[in-house]
Design a protein around this motif. Structure first.
Motif, PDB file in Angstrom:
ATOM      1  N   MET A  73       0.844  -1.209   0.000  1.00 55.56           N
ATOM      2  CA  MET A  73       0.000   0.000   0.000  1.00 55.56           C
ATOM      3  C   MET A  73       0.878   1.259   0.000  1.00 55.56           C
ATOM      4  SD  MET A  73      -3.431   0.562   0.861  1.00 55.56           S
ATOM      5  CE  MET A  73      -4.267   2.085   1.311  1.00 55.56           C
ATOM      6  N   SER A  74       1.819   1.333   0.958  1.00 52.87           N
ATOM      7  CA  SER A  74       2.682   2.521   1.076  1.00 52.87           C
ATOM      8  C   SER A  74       3.504   2.725  -0.191  1.00 52.87           C
ATOM      9  CB  SER A  74       3.660   2.366   2.246  1.00 52.87           C
ATOM     10  OG  SER A  74       2.974   1.966   3.385  1.00 52.87           O
ATOM     11  N   VAL A  77       1.185   3.895  -3.096  1.00 50.09           N
ATOM     12  CA  VAL A  77       0.641   5.232  -2.858  1.00 50.09           C
ATOM     13  C   VAL A  77       1.733   6.298  -2.980  1.00 50.09           C
ATOM     14  CG1 VAL A  77      -0.200   6.668  -0.960  1.00 50.09           C
ATOM     15  CG2 VAL A  77      -1.392   4.549  -1.541  1.00 50.09           C
ATOM     16  N   VAL A  80       2.051   8.202  -6.314  1.00 45.92           N
ATOM     17  CA  VAL A  80       1.018   9.117  -6.826  1.00 45.92           C
ATOM     18  C   VAL A  80       1.605  10.527  -6.954  1.00 45.92           C
ATOM     19  CG1 VAL A  80      -1.185  10.228  -6.298  1.00 45.92           C
ATOM     20  CG2 VAL A  80      -0.895   7.776  -5.862  1.00 45.92           C
ATOM     21  N   ARG A  85      -2.490  13.845  -5.605  1.00 41.82           N
ATOM     22  CA  ARG A  85      -2.718  13.674  -4.168  1.00 41.82           C
ATOM     23  C   ARG A  85      -3.426  14.899  -3.593  1.00 41.82           C
ATOM     24  NH1 ARG A  85      -1.100  11.656   0.975  1.00 41.82           N
ATOM     25  NH2 ARG A  85       0.074   9.889   0.179  1.00 41.82           N
ATOM     26  N   PRO A 139     -11.362   6.488  -8.084  1.00 42.67           N
ATOM     27  CA  PRO A 139     -11.000   6.902  -6.713  1.00 42.67           C
ATOM     28  C   PRO A 139     -12.075   7.789  -6.078  1.00 42.67           C
ATOM     29  CG  PRO A 139      -9.480   7.820  -8.365  1.00 42.67           C
ATOM     30  CD  PRO A 139     -10.310   6.810  -9.051  1.00 42.67           C
ATOM     31  N   PRO A 170      -3.208   3.116  -8.272  1.00 39.25           N
ATOM     32  CA  PRO A 170      -2.617   3.825  -7.125  1.00 39.25           C
ATOM     33  C   PRO A 170      -3.569   4.844  -6.492  1.00 39.25           C
ATOM     34  CG  PRO A 170      -1.079   3.774  -8.977  1.00 39.25           C
ATOM     35  CD  PRO A 170      -2.385   3.255  -9.493  1.00 39.25           C
ATOM     36  N   LEU A 171      -4.373   5.529  -7.330  1.00 37.79           N
ATOM     37  CA  LEU A 171      -5.289   6.531  -6.775  1.00 37.79           C
ATOM     38  C   LEU A 171      -6.412   5.884  -5.967  1.00 37.79           C
ATOM     39  CD1 LEU A 171      -5.516   9.177  -9.623  1.00 37.79           C
ATOM     40  CD2 LEU A 171      -4.820   9.577  -7.259  1.00 37.79           C
ATOM     41  N   LEU A 173      -5.990   3.180  -4.161  1.00 35.65           N
ATOM     42  CA  LEU A 173      -5.363   2.873  -2.863  1.00 35.65           C
ATOM     43  C   LEU A 173      -5.176   4.143  -2.030  1.00 35.65           C
ATOM     44  CD1 LEU A 173      -2.733   0.050  -3.425  1.00 35.65           C
ATOM     45  CD2 LEU A 173      -5.210  -0.056  -3.164  1.00 35.65           C
ATOM     46  N   LEU A 174      -4.802   5.235  -2.690  1.00 34.56           N
ATOM     47  CA  LEU A 174      -4.652   6.489  -1.949  1.00 34.56           C
ATOM     48  C   LEU A 174      -6.000   6.938  -1.390  1.00 34.56           C
ATOM     49  CD1 LEU A 174      -3.094   8.926  -0.937  1.00 34.56           C
ATOM     50  CD2 LEU A 174      -3.344   9.974  -3.207  1.00 34.56           C
ATOM     51  N   CYS A 176      -8.434   5.034  -0.522  1.00 35.83           N
ATOM     52  CA  CYS A 176      -8.692   4.165   0.633  1.00 35.83           C
ATOM     53  C   CYS A 176      -7.937   4.683   1.859  1.00 35.83           C
ATOM     54  CB  CYS A 176      -8.244   2.730   0.337  1.00 35.83           C
ATOM     55  SG  CYS A 176      -9.312   1.853  -0.833  1.00 35.83           S
ATOM     56  N   GLU A 177      -6.693   5.080   1.643  1.00 34.63           N
ATOM     57  CA  GLU A 177      -5.882   5.583   2.764  1.00 34.63           C
ATOM     58  C   GLU A 177      -6.477   6.874   3.324  1.00 34.63           C
ATOM     59  OE1 GLU A 177      -1.368   5.421   2.590  1.00 34.63           O
ATOM     60  OE2 GLU A 177      -1.708   7.589   2.593  1.00 34.63           O
TER      61      GLU A 177
END
Lengths: 437, 437
Positions: A73-74, A77, A80, A85, A139, A170-171, A173-174, A176-177
């Motif tokens: 995940m890290s 992300v 991005v 972001r 996203p 990636p977006l 996952l971002l 989600c974060e």
């Protein structure tokens, strides 16, 4: 060519009624296939998820790799771009601020009979959000589903997202974060819905499932409904724009095409009292379509389901809008608040020329998950309420029971429910004997 | 014999899990029959209603007599005994007062970016209420469904109620009158649901359908969902009582049987930390059942689904209650508010020894249409919200669009939606050129 109607024409009502009843969606009947997948996941758990993911997403997983680990995940992300972001953070912040205002209040009061009544709201314990893969992996939809859940106080927030060929967005996952998702599984389709509803060795079951998906996902949500809660089953998206004659036809054309580019089944409708504007917008759309990346989709939507309606006045436009009950209603008029007040049925209203529907898809704050296919007549968009439930509360003092209990005894008798009546009467008798506690 | 479990016993978890997963309802598969009836009503309208009513209710109607006329209504209602009328009036008044407090507020605010945001609530235009015939024709349910609709501001409120052999229930008609129902049709079953969803020559279609019914009615509601809104599909009713040792076992036995007498599939559960009370209640139930009018139904429910659970303490009782997520939760303990605060999932909570669940069925004020079958984990009882929908509102000034628009452009690009981005960018460009309107 889109349909063109004029309310003063003799055949208007026939044409409008045909437009209203046109079915835009081919709902493939995948119910049996989906029932088989759900049964298999209930039966074999993780092993079934692994098999389906290998077959449909060409991805070999194990029970250990179903979940996307924090480390991956890290890493993803971190890739991005800063501007993406920042845009997503702005969207998340604004969506959070809007939905925080939706939190309902608990209530409690004591009435003149001596009954203390009220209700309280509590969050669903665990919620699962389905995120489609590939082209439709948005996203923005992650934020729109996950943030209301978090604002509502959901303790455990799960995402299932297919990653065909192992490719992650990636977006997504971002998002989600930023939204505070707790667990992400790289599983999609009906098998993901089954896993969230019934649980597997690795994925604990949830209480509520939301999020968009294809026909298989939609059918799976219908089938697990009851076991868990679900949000609406969304149909193709639609926009209705009411515009006065002095509006910019290029802007209106873009707004119509922003809807049309979603899906060949999407519907874009312009209603205006100005036939000249109607012509100008039609011409602008014709110029615009070939320039779009998604020209084929937007063109098909406009050709098959587009509509331009010329009315006598704005009043008539508002009345037609209510018959359509659009998902998105854009009011490009000088006094949009006044016109909004004349309509009743719409998922979301965008007021004035500087509020294009697309800002609502991303950053204005209200939810973009909205009722489609005329269901704004009776339903609402996604909100924190979808992740809360109300428990009603009642406490009667002996005195309150003495005052209102006899009516309950009478009504129970009239409905033939003896134990109902006796459960109240036994207490009243004790009270009458003066030994009530 | 009801199941008896003790949390300190080694096999408790096995027994409790089995109880939780037991299916209490035989859902007959009537989907195909119902689909045929719905298609026929869509096709033939009134003529189909008349045919089905002749066949199922042994009643010959015409298009003119489908509706119960005001004159007949007055005549029938005039025959209701004064005490029954007074009891129903008290119930109606208390239900109205409770639900009036549920009306949500519209909101509007302008944030620091210059966006005016908010939402507004509007009622569903027309609602249809199904009322079962025969034994399950409960006037209290008419009030519980119709009054929230009226409080919400529904303009047109329709009732369909079968009248087998032409027999009408005077209290049901009186409840319709007290609740302000506009139209009553003597039609039942799937054909009534089809008529309300699609309309016939005589019955105009509605937007939302609520109310209980048999398997045919439930299947019809499922099938018309989407065309119209529906309330929940209710399963068999259930009560869970948590009681301390000093409670009156006869009262608790009556409360358990008030649930059991509804339906052989109903479920009544007692949880107590006091094994002596558990014994006393079981004995009281055994004495009580043979005395009840509905002894057979209550006895079957208690034998097949009844449960008595002895816990270490109240804390443990509350935790078990949350795993069950009961429709009705009765807290017969010294400090019911404190115990209520330790639970999260229940449709309605009845606090203290003088609040038997039966008062909630009739006169306490909160709605008696509540989530069953563990669905209180994610859903709520009927309320005015079921007859309202929320429209979100957004208005951006040019300045607000300049501030938050660029993020929308960026996100649209990342999602591959060009027209979305351009619809915002075109306006931003005009603003930058200083000619924004």
């Amino acid at each position: 060519m889109p349909i063109r109607l004029t309310t003063s024409a003799a055949d208007f009502e026939t044409g409008f009624a045909a437009m209203l009843s046109a079915k835009r969606e081919d709902s493939a009947d995948v119910g049996d296939v989906v029932a088989g997948i759900i049964a298999d996941v209930r039966d074999r758990g993780d092993a079934a998820l692994i098999d389906y993911t290998a077959r449909f997403d060409r991805l070999d997983l194990t029970a250990e790799t179903l979940r996307i680990p924090a480390k991956e995940m890290s890493r993803v992300v971190a890739g991005v771009p800063a501007e993406d972001r920042a845009a997503l953070e702005l969207a998340a912040e604004r969506i959070r601020a809007y939905h925080a205002r939706q939190m309902p209040q608990d209530e409690s009061w004591t009435d003149e009979a001596g009954a203390t009544l009220g209700w309280r709201w509590t969050p669903v314990t665990a919620a699962g959000l389905y995120v489609p893969g590939g082209q439709a992996s948005y996203p923005s939809s992650v934020l729109m589903n996950a943030i209301p859940a978090r604002v509502a106080g959901v303790e455990r927030l799960v995402v299932c997202v297919p990653t065909p060929d192992g490719v992650v967005n990636p977006l997504v996952l971002l998002a989600c974060e930023l939204a505070g998702v707790d667990e992400i599984y790289r599983v999609g389709g009906a098998q993901a819905i089954a896993a969230m509803a019934y649980g597997t060795e690795t994925i604990a079951p949830v209480d509520k499932i939301t999020g968009p998906g294809n026909a298989f996902v939609a059918a799976a949500k219908r089938q697990v409904f009851g076991r868990v809660g679900i949000d609406m089953i969304a149909g193709p998206s639609e926009v209705l724009i009411i515009a006065e004659g002095d509006q910019n036809p290029d802007w209106l054309a873009l707004d119509l095409m922003a809807q049309a580019e979603h899906d060949a089944d999407a519907q874009s409708i312009l209603i205006t009292p100005d036939a000249g504007l109607a012509d100008a917008v039609e011409q602008a759309v014709a110029r615009l379509i070939p320039t779009l990346d998604r020209a084929e989709i937007a063109g098909a939507s406009w050709r098959d389901y587009g509509a331009v309606i010329v009315t006598r006045d704005l009043e008539e436009a508002a009345a037609l809008s209510d018959r359509i009950a659009p998902e998105h209603l854009e009011l490009c008029v000088a006094e949009p608040e006044a016109l909004a007040a004349r309509t009743r049925h719409a998922g979301a209203i965008f007021l004035g020329a500087h509020t294009p529907e697309a800002v609502g898809d991303y950053v204005s704050g209200p939810n973009h998950v909205l009722p489609t296919a005329r269901s704004a007549r009776f339903s609402s968009g996604l909100s924190v309420m979808d992740f809360l439930k109300r428990t009603t509360l009642a406490r009667l003092t002996p005195g309150a029971l003495a005052r209102i209990g006899p009516a309950a005894v009478r009504l129970a008798a009239s409905e033939g429910l003896a134990a109902h009546g006796q459960s109240v009467a036994a207490r009243l008798q004790t009270l009458n004997e003066g030994s009530g506690t």
